[in-house]
Structures are given as C-alpha cells and as structure tokens.
Design a protein around this motif. Sequence first.
Motif, PDB file in Angstrom:
ATOM      1  N   ARG A 117     -11.326 -30.901   2.398  1.00 33.77           N
ATOM      2  CA  ARG A 117     -10.415 -30.070   3.191  1.00 33.77           C
ATOM      3  C   ARG A 117     -11.139 -29.641   4.455  1.00 33.77           C
ATOM      4  N   ASP A 118     -10.364 -29.254   5.457  1.00 37.37           N
ATOM      5  CA  ASP A 118     -10.944 -28.813   6.729  1.00 37.37           C
ATOM      6  C   ASP A 118     -11.757 -27.541   6.523  1.00 37.37           C
ATOM      7  N   GLY A 119     -12.725 -27.330   7.392  1.00 40.89           N
ATOM      8  CA  GLY A 119     -13.581 -26.144   7.272  1.00 40.89           C
ATOM      9  C   GLY A 119     -14.586 -26.340   6.177  1.00 40.89           C
ATOM     10  N   ASP A 120     -14.965 -25.253   5.529  1.00 41.35           N
ATOM     11  CA  ASP A 120     -15.887 -25.348   4.406  1.00 41.35           C
ATOM     12  C   ASP A 120     -15.184 -26.072   3.268  1.00 41.35           C
ATOM     13  N   VAL A 121     -15.799 -27.116   2.741  1.00 40.32           N
ATOM     14  CA  VAL A 121     -15.185 -27.870   1.649  1.00 40.32           C
ATOM     15  C   VAL A 121     -15.078 -26.989   0.410  1.00 40.32           C
ATOM     16  N   LEU A 122     -16.080 -26.132   0.187  1.00 42.30           N
ATOM     17  CA  LEU A 122     -16.030 -25.187  -0.946  1.00 42.30           C
ATOM     18  C   LEU A 122     -15.924 -23.779  -0.451  1.00 42.30           C
ATOM     19  N   PHE A 148     -14.324 -14.109   8.588  1.00 46.69           N
ATOM     20  CA  PHE A 148     -13.393 -14.829   7.721  1.00 46.69           C
ATOM     21  C   PHE A 148     -12.500 -15.648   8.638  1.00 46.69           C
ATOM     22  N   SER A 149     -12.741 -16.954   8.684  1.00 49.63           N
ATOM     23  CA  SER A 149     -12.081 -17.824   9.661  1.00 49.63           C
ATOM     24  C   SER A 149     -10.626 -18.112   9.285  1.00 49.63           C
ATOM     25  N   ASP A 150      -9.903 -18.680  10.241  1.00 44.14           N
ATOM     26  CA  ASP A 150      -8.527 -19.109   9.974  1.00 44.14           C
ATOM     27  C   ASP A 150      -8.499 -20.152   8.858  1.00 44.14           C
ATOM     28  N   HIS A 157      -7.339 -21.628   3.179  1.00 42.38           N
ATOM     29  CA  HIS A 157      -7.792 -22.106   1.870  1.00 42.38           C
ATOM     30  C   HIS A 157      -7.269 -21.239   0.737  1.00 42.38           C
ATOM     31  N   GLY A 158      -6.993 -19.975   0.998  1.00 42.36           N
ATOM     32  CA  GLY A 158      -6.505 -19.076  -0.034  1.00 42.36           C
ATOM     33  C   GLY A 158      -5.005 -19.070  -0.211  1.00 42.36           C
ATOM     34  N   ALA A 181      -5.672  -8.914   7.292  1.00 40.82           N
ATOM     35  CA  ALA A 181      -6.376  -7.744   7.830  1.00 40.82           C
ATOM     36  C   ALA A 181      -7.427  -7.244   6.842  1.00 40.82           C
ATOM     37  N   LEU A 182      -7.091  -7.213   5.557  1.00 37.84           N
ATOM     38  CA  LEU A 182      -8.046  -6.798   4.532  1.00 37.84           C
ATOM     39  C   LEU A 182      -9.252  -7.728   4.526  1.00 37.84           C
ATOM     40  N   LEU A 183      -9.010  -9.033   4.570  1.00 39.20           N
ATOM     41  CA  LEU A 183     -10.103 -10.009   4.545  1.00 39.20           C
ATOM     42  C   LEU A 183     -10.987  -9.882   5.782  1.00 39.20           C
ATOM     43  N   ASP A 184     -10.371  -9.678   6.933  1.00 44.41           N
ATOM     44  CA  ASP A 184     -11.156  -9.493   8.160  1.00 44.41           C
ATOM     45  C   ASP A 184     -12.048  -8.261   8.047  1.00 44.41           C
ATOM     46  N   GLU A 185     -11.497  -7.164   7.530  1.00 43.23           N
ATOM     47  CA  GLU A 185     -12.299  -5.948   7.392  1.00 43.23           C
ATOM     48  C   GLU A 185     -13.378  -6.104   6.319  1.00 43.23           C
ATOM     49  N   ALA A 186     -13.001  -6.648   5.183  1.00 43.43           N
ATOM     50  CA  ALA A 186     -13.949  -6.768   4.070  1.00 43.43           C
ATOM     51  C   ALA A 186     -15.114  -7.709   4.400  1.00 43.43           C
ATOM     52  N   PHE A 187     -14.851  -8.735   5.211  1.00 44.76           N
ATOM     53  CA  PHE A 187     -15.890  -9.699   5.569  1.00 44.76           C
ATOM     54  C   PHE A 187     -16.452  -9.443   6.974  1.00 44.76           C
ATOM     55  N   ASP A 188     -16.254  -8.245   7.490  1.00 49.71           N
ATOM     56  CA  ASP A 188     -16.785  -7.856   8.802  1.00 49.71           C
ATOM     57  C   ASP A 188     -16.436  -8.865   9.894  1.00 49.71           C
TER      58      ASP A 188
END
Length: 185
Positions: free
Chosen positions: A180-185, A38-40, A45-46, A28-35
């Motif tokens: 890795r899937d999604g953004d590699v970096l 922030f994808s699944d 990745h984190g 929830a924090l990541l969704d709010e902070a990144f408007d």
Amino acid sequence: MTTTASPYAVRTAHTADLTPAELHAIRALLDEAFDGDFSDEDFEHGLGGMHVLVQDDAGRLVAHGSVIMRRVRHRARWLRVGYVEAVAVLPDARRTGLGGRVMAELERVIDRAYDAGMLSASDEGAALYAARGWQVWGGRVCGLGPEGVVRLAEEEGSTFVRAALTPALDPAFELVFDWRDGDVL
C-alpha cells in the motif's frame, strides 16, 4: 455498538457509518495525539474497517482505534488479517485505561472475524500491546510490492501478532504483507 461506563462512552462503527464530522474529529484527535506526525496516508490506512471511538461525558472524542483487513501470506496461505491502525488517546486522557478499552474492542472484532491479528507498534505504543498479550513477530517481515517480495527489515521488531491466534504462525516463515502507499506497515 455503544457501551457506557462513566465518564466515557465507547462506540464501535464501520467507516461507512461515520459522519463527516466524526471523521474530522478522528483526524483531529490523531493529529493532536501524534503531535502533527500523522500523515494523510496514515489516516487513509485506518479507514475501511471498524472503528472504536471513546467520548468523554462532554461528548469530546478522547480515544480511537481501528481494525482493517489486510492480506498477509504466511507459508503458502494468504491470511485475512485484522490489522490495527490509528490507536491514539488524547494527551490529557492518557494513563486512564482508555487505550486498553480501545484495544479490548478491537481484539473482540479480530478474534471473531479474522484469521490473525497484527499491528506495527511505535516505541510509545509497544508496552500497551505487550501488556495485552500481543507478541513481537520473531521472523522476517516483507511486502509484496510492484517489483515482487521486498524485505521490510525496519519493521522487524515492531510488528506484533495477536498471541491468541498465533499457534499456526511459525517465525521460521516470513510474513508477506499486501502493498500500500506510504508506510507498508
């Protein structure tokens, strides 16, 4: 590990030690902070490493960051890299030093557990990392994908390395990240 400095408490914990409610609060924090941008896959990745969680005096999660292990080839050696992910501070808590507190704890983990520290910075986050001594990688950035080594030119200029651990890294040689899937970096 938990440290307290009014009005914030800082806790470091492995993903395995986080409750489902804590994981939900991080998301929830990541969704709010990144408007909402922030994808699944970004969230995934984190996971699997160490997290730094900062709560205010009401127990609300206001800042987060994590460091996970990545394999990165440089020259003929595969390095164990502490890769920083999911660093965010809620909008109403920004510019209070919380990003620096998160990074200080992540850097402590990186310095004690990894061969090097690396991250990919957004335009908004780059100033924080540069102010803490992280340096933009001056060489090529690649990924080892299903078809072999692929240059990731769009990541060049936004990939940072931890200055304290970089003397052995030479920008004349590329960094090749595990895929890795999604953004590699």
